[in-house]
Design a protein around this motif. Structure first.
Motif, PDB file in Angstrom:
ATOM      1  N   MET A  91      -3.958  17.023  21.844  1.00  0.00           N
ATOM      2  CA  MET A  91      -3.158  17.288  20.652  1.00  0.00           C
ATOM      3  C   MET A  91      -4.077  17.404  19.447  1.00  0.00           C
ATOM      4  SD  MET A  91      -1.497  13.525  19.852  1.00  0.00           S
ATOM      5  CE  MET A  91      -1.082  13.206  21.567  1.00  0.00           C
ATOM      6  N   VAL A  92      -3.608  18.084  18.410  1.00  0.00           N
ATOM      7  CA  VAL A  92      -4.337  18.167  17.154  1.00  0.00           C
ATOM      8  C   VAL A  92      -4.377  16.767  16.541  1.00  0.00           C
ATOM      9  CG1 VAL A  92      -4.258  19.091  14.807  1.00  0.00           C
ATOM     10  CG2 VAL A  92      -3.736  20.577  16.763  1.00  0.00           C
ATOM     11  N   PRO A  93      -5.539  16.294  16.095  1.00  0.00           N
ATOM     12  CA  PRO A  93      -5.613  14.953  15.496  1.00  0.00           C
ATOM     13  C   PRO A  93      -4.641  14.805  14.314  1.00  0.00           C
ATOM     14  CG  PRO A  93      -7.803  15.839  15.868  1.00  0.00           C
ATOM     15  CD  PRO A  93      -6.846  16.958  16.134  1.00  0.00           C
ATOM     16  N   PHE A  94      -4.053  13.605  14.166  1.00  0.00           N
ATOM     17  CA  PHE A  94      -3.107  13.366  13.080  1.00  0.00           C
ATOM     18  C   PHE A  94      -3.767  13.572  11.718  1.00  0.00           C
ATOM     19  CE2 PHE A  94      -0.660  10.616  10.162  1.00  0.00           C
ATOM     20  CZ  PHE A  94       0.564  11.261  10.273  1.00  0.00           C
ATOM     21  N   GLU A  95      -5.073  13.318  11.636  1.00  0.00           N
ATOM     22  CA  GLU A  95      -5.786  13.528  10.369  1.00  0.00           C
ATOM     23  C   GLU A  95      -5.680  14.976   9.903  1.00  0.00           C
ATOM     24  OE1 GLU A  95      -7.031  12.093  13.059  1.00  0.00           O
ATOM     25  OE2 GLU A  95      -7.180   9.987  12.425  1.00  0.00           O
TER      26      GLU A  95
ATOM     27  N   ALA B 103      -2.615  26.565  23.792  1.00  0.00           N
ATOM     28  CA  ALA B 103      -1.717  26.512  22.636  1.00  0.00           C
ATOM     29  C   ALA B 103      -0.254  26.647  23.050  1.00  0.00           C
ATOM     30  CB  ALA B 103      -2.085  27.631  21.652  1.00  0.00           C
ATOM     31  N   VAL B 104       0.003  27.505  24.028  1.00  0.00           N
ATOM     32  CA  VAL B 104       1.383  27.762  24.450  1.00  0.00           C
ATOM     33  C   VAL B 104       1.898  26.668  25.383  1.00  0.00           C
ATOM     34  CG1 VAL B 104       2.850  29.410  25.714  1.00  0.00           C
ATOM     35  CG2 VAL B 104       1.101  30.245  24.119  1.00  0.00           C
ATOM     36  N   GLY B 105       0.962  26.029  26.072  1.00  0.00           N
ATOM     37  CA  GLY B 105       1.364  24.990  27.009  1.00  0.00           C
ATOM     38  C   GLY B 105       1.618  25.528  28.400  1.00  0.00           C
ATOM     39  N   CYS B 106       0.998  26.682  28.707  1.00  0.00           N
ATOM     40  CA  CYS B 106       1.147  27.269  30.038  1.00  0.00           C
ATOM     41  C   CYS B 106      -0.231  27.444  30.665  1.00  0.00           C
ATOM     42  CB  CYS B 106       1.871  28.617  29.955  1.00  0.00           C
ATOM     43  SG  CYS B 106       0.924  29.890  29.078  1.00  0.00           S
TER      44      CYS B 106
ATOM     45  N   SER C  35      -4.134  16.210   6.371  1.00  0.00           N
ATOM     46  CA  SER C  35      -4.951  16.982   5.426  1.00  0.00           C
ATOM     47  C   SER C  35      -4.395  18.365   5.159  1.00  0.00           C
ATOM     48  CB  SER C  35      -6.375  17.119   5.971  1.00  0.00           C
ATOM     49  OG  SER C  35      -6.393  17.937   7.138  1.00  0.00           O
ATOM     50  N   GLY C  36      -3.430  18.773   5.965  1.00  0.00           N
ATOM     51  CA  GLY C  36      -2.897  20.121   5.797  1.00  0.00           C
ATOM     52  C   GLY C  36      -3.863  21.190   6.287  1.00  0.00           C
ATOM     53  N   LYS C  37      -4.691  20.839   7.226  1.00  0.00           N
ATOM     54  CA  LYS C  37      -5.704  21.784   7.741  1.00  0.00           C
ATOM     55  C   LYS C  37      -5.051  23.044   8.309  1.00  0.00           C
ATOM     56  CE  LYS C  37      -9.646  21.942  10.938  1.00  0.00           C
ATOM     57  NZ  LYS C  37     -10.437  21.161  11.932  1.00  0.00           N
ATOM     58  N   ALA C  38      -3.952  22.859   9.031  1.00  0.00           N
ATOM     59  CA  ALA C  38      -3.146  23.975   9.538  1.00  0.00           C
ATOM     60  C   ALA C  38      -3.897  24.863  10.529  1.00  0.00           C
ATOM     61  CB  ALA C  38      -2.584  24.816   8.386  1.00  0.00           C
ATOM     62  N   LYS C  39      -4.898  24.311  11.189  1.00  0.00           N
ATOM     63  CA  LYS C  39      -5.610  25.027  12.258  1.00  0.00           C
ATOM     64  C   LYS C  39      -5.749  24.073  13.437  1.00  0.00           C
ATOM     65  CE  LYS C  39      -9.114  26.248   9.579  1.00  0.00           C
ATOM     66  NZ  LYS C  39     -10.374  26.894   9.113  1.00  0.00           N
ATOM     67  N   ASP C  40      -5.807  24.635  14.651  1.00  0.00           N
ATOM     68  CA  ASP C  40      -5.764  23.771  15.836  1.00  0.00           C
ATOM     69  C   ASP C  40      -7.118  23.467  16.450  1.00  0.00           C
ATOM     70  OD1 ASP C  40      -6.457  26.120  17.100  1.00  0.00           O
ATOM     71  OD2 ASP C  40      -4.641  26.272  18.327  1.00  0.00           O
ATOM     72  N   GLY C  41      -8.194  23.986  15.897  1.00  0.00           N
ATOM     73  CA  GLY C  41      -9.525  23.732  16.439  1.00  0.00           C
ATOM     74  C   GLY C  41     -10.025  24.820  17.374  1.00  0.00           C
ATOM     75  N   SER C  42      -9.106  25.666  17.862  1.00  0.00           N
ATOM     76  CA  SER C  42      -9.552  26.744  18.745  1.00  0.00           C
ATOM     77  C   SER C  42     -10.434  27.738  18.006  1.00  0.00           C
ATOM     78  CB  SER C  42      -8.352  27.474  19.359  1.00  0.00           C
ATOM     79  OG  SER C  42      -7.566  28.093  18.344  1.00  0.00           O
ATOM     80  N   GLU C  43     -10.246  27.811  16.691  1.00  0.00           N
ATOM     81  CA  GLU C  43     -11.085  28.739  15.907  1.00  0.00           C
ATOM     82  C   GLU C  43     -12.551  28.302  15.929  1.00  0.00           C
ATOM     83  OE1 GLU C  43     -10.339  25.374  13.220  1.00  0.00           O
ATOM     84  OE2 GLU C  43      -9.053  26.535  14.578  1.00  0.00           O
ATOM     85  N   VAL C  44     -12.801  27.014  16.132  1.00  0.00           N
ATOM     86  CA  VAL C  44     -14.184  26.536  16.206  1.00  0.00           C
ATOM     87  C   VAL C  44     -14.868  27.113  17.443  1.00  0.00           C
ATOM     88  CG1 VAL C  44     -15.644  24.491  16.438  1.00  0.00           C
ATOM     89  CG2 VAL C  44     -13.623  24.433  14.941  1.00  0.00           C
TER      90      VAL C  44
END
Length: 609
Positions: free
Chosen positions: A159-163, A434-437, A167-176
């Motif tokens: 899951m995306v960290p609660f932090e 991201a989709v869960g599939c 912070s309103g980061k609004a990105k899931d980390g896949s962009e990294v």
């Protein structure tokens, strides 16, 4: 009349279409980007191509074309767009049956004069500010490497960290992951652009001196010219020098017994540390690693190349052998003093024949060539070894992300994808997450990688044809001659039906001396451990990193390479005879053959099979 025309007709090499596809390699073209294989109607049949087995001696896996593509493209940009070298643009390149083929692109004679003033202005800027610009180059290159080191690839979390929510980061980390991969490719490309900023200038400075010497000293041997710039300090030799110092220190401290089994790296280092003085040696060993263990026994162009910092059994094994030779009273140092003495003697011999403007021009051109000459080898450490070592390490790190996601079984399986297919696989991975599939990759790539691996293995069963199509009546392009040893005479020797039938193989007189000894044929760096003291190394090409082996051997014979090839330069600096550009040395000579290598005449004789 017909017989006369037939007798004088230019012999040709096979065309790409004439070469048989090894059984099991059908459809090999689909492994590579569409623009790399020869295609009907692309004009390639009218051009002469030679195989660059000097830099790419084994079959490409799909991802590995990146080294050839970046290197040859960036070489071209400096000839064609940066420096405007009057007679030479870049080099067109294709992949055939897994090997890289090249065709130099000449400048039309009528276009040459217009390029000269701009060429002189641009080259003059570099040569007039050489030291400052070269210092800037090192900053740029090491900065790129440092940025590459900061890239990291890790599996996506549950899951995306609660932090990130807070912070309103609004990105899931896949962009990294996706940006990191694109950045890795761009950083490699960036350092390949930097690579050629000075390399062609090093060749040009030497070529200018070479041409001048030929004009004022008709009949001067090529080797006499080469000797006038030998005996220099090169950073490329620094990794090998570090091993020699470590071996000498080990003997001084009496640590030789700890090197009994260098394949056990942890055990060897622990045994050293347990001995008196071991802590001192280990501190020196640790200090040598950054940056000098960013060094491969290969050439850096393949994902399977083994680097010292990841395979420390390699440098430890070299140290063990050097220590043995030190104990036995052998000199393990390069004969630098002798090389310098010979250099100075030859310089004075030829200077004494000149006066006035010719003497001033001789001194200026020789001095410039000597200044630029070390870069011709030093770039290897910074780009092929250090940059590409980090690059392949990061590629494997990304490969492990895919292994964890079930896309394939081994981190190195990523090499069976092209670099653009990796981007698609990344999007497949992050989409499924991201989709869960389930992503598609785990059900697609294992079978496809297995299919591609079989094709690559089949391609590897066949040695490459040295050249394709009809060669020009005369090969005049200077870089082709000096770097690859592709000369008019050598090409005709390759085409000769009876070359080698009398036990004689001809090539380029690359490093002086005449010796006899038993041959050791080496096709891959992994076979270097089989080389025995006093043997003559015969290879498709040697890598600059084979320095520790040069202390054992008596001479070198290679299939490809000119006077300024890595093999020629390194052999001259180690004082070893060498014949390069034989075309067929590694296939005509067998391990154990008694051979005579004449590095003065460019001849190899098989004395006893």
């Amino acid at each position: 009349m017909t017989s006369d025309s037939t007798a004088t007709a230019m012999k040709s090499f096979p065309s790409a279409a004439d070469l048989p596809v090894p059984e099991g390699a059908e459809g090999w073209e689909q492994l590579y980007p569409y623009y790399l294989p020869f295609r009907e109607g692309d004009g390639s049949e009218s051009k002469f191509w030679f195989c660059d087995s000097q830099h790419w001696p084994t079959v490409y896996k799909p991802f590995e074309t990146i080294g050839g593509e970046f290197a040859v493209k960036c070489l071209g940009q400096y000839n064609t767009r940066h420096l405007l070298i009057p007679p030479a643009n870049g080099i067109e390149f294709k992949v055939h049956l897994g090997y890289l083929y090249m065709s130099p692109v000449a400048v039309a004679p009528e276009d040459i004069p217009a390029r000269v003033p701009e060429f002189e202005r641009r080259v003059g800027h570099y040569f007039g500010n050489w030291e400052r610009l070269l210092d800037d180059w090192k900053v740029k290159v090491t900065g790129t490497i440092a940025e590459m080191e900061q890239l990291h690839f890790a599996p996506l979390p549950e899951m995306v960290p609660f932090e990130d929510i807070e912070s309103g980061k609004a990105k899931d980390g896949s962009e990294v992951l996706m940006e990191g991969y694109d950045r890795l490719i761009q950083l490699a490309y960036q350092n390949w652009q930097y690579h050629f900023e000075f390399l062609n200038l090093g060749y040009l400075a030497y070529l200018d001196f070479f041409t001048f010497a030929k004009q004022v000293f008709p009949g001067i041997p090529d080797q006499a010219i080469a000797k006038m710039v030998q005996g220099v300090d090169m950073e490329l030799f620094k990794p090998d020098d570090e091993l020699k110092e470590l071996a000498t220190l080990a003997v001084e401290l009496g640590l030789q017994g700890a090197f009994a089994n260098t394949d056990d790296v942890a055990g060897t280092l622990a045994a050293i540390g347990a001995l008196p003085g071991g802590d001192r040696w280990l501190a020196r060993y640790e200090a040598a690693q950054d940056p000098w263990f960013n060094f491969t026994v290969g050439n850096g162009f393949y994902g399977h190349d083994k680097y010292w910092n990841e395979h420390q059994e390699i440098p430890l094994g070299y140290i063990k052998d050097y220590a043995r030779r030190v104990e036995e009273g052998h000199s393990i140092l390069r004969p630098k003093d002798a090389l310098i003495a010979e250099r100075d003697r030859i310089i004075e011999e030829y200077r004494s024949l000149l006066d006035g403007d010719n003497l001033a021009a001789f001194d200026g051109k020789r001095g410039l060539a000597a200044t630029a000459y070390p870069y011709v080898e030093n770039h290897n450490f910074y780009i092929e070894h250090w940059t590409m070592g980090v690059f392949w390490r990061k590629v494997r790190e990304l490969g492990r992300v895919f292994v964890a996601a079930g896309f394939w079984a081994d981190e190195n399986d990523i090499l069976y994808l092209t670099r653009n297919e990796v981007r698609d696989a990344l999007f497949d991975y992050v989409t499924g997450w991201a989709v869960g599939c389930d992503p598609v990759g785990p059900s697609y790539w294992p079978a496809e990688i297995a299919r591609r691996a079989k094709i690559v293995a089949a391609l590897q069963t066949q040695r490459p044809q040295p050249a394709l199509n009809t060669p020009p009546a005369e090969i005049t392009e200077p870089f082709t001659q000096m770097l690859w040893g592709i000369t008019t005479e050598q090409v005709q020797s390759w085409l000769s039906d009876d070359d080698g039938d009398d036990g004689t193989i001809t090539g380029m007189a690359a490093s002086p001396g005449v010796v006899e000894g038993r041959a050791r044929v080496v096709y891959h760096a992994d076979e270097l451990g089989e080389v025995q003291e006093g043997e003559i190394l015969v290879a498709t090409i040697t890598a600059p990193s084979w320095g520790p082996v040069f202390g054992k051997i008596r001479a070198t014979v290679t299939d490809i390479g000119g006077m300024m090839s890595h093999a020629a330069i390194v052999c001259r600096e180690y004082g070893l005879p060498a014949v390069t550009g034989t075309g067929s040395g590694s296939t005509s000579i067998k391990t154990g053959d008694l051979i005579r290598v004449d590095g003065n005449a460019g001849r190899v004789e098989i004395l006893e099979g």
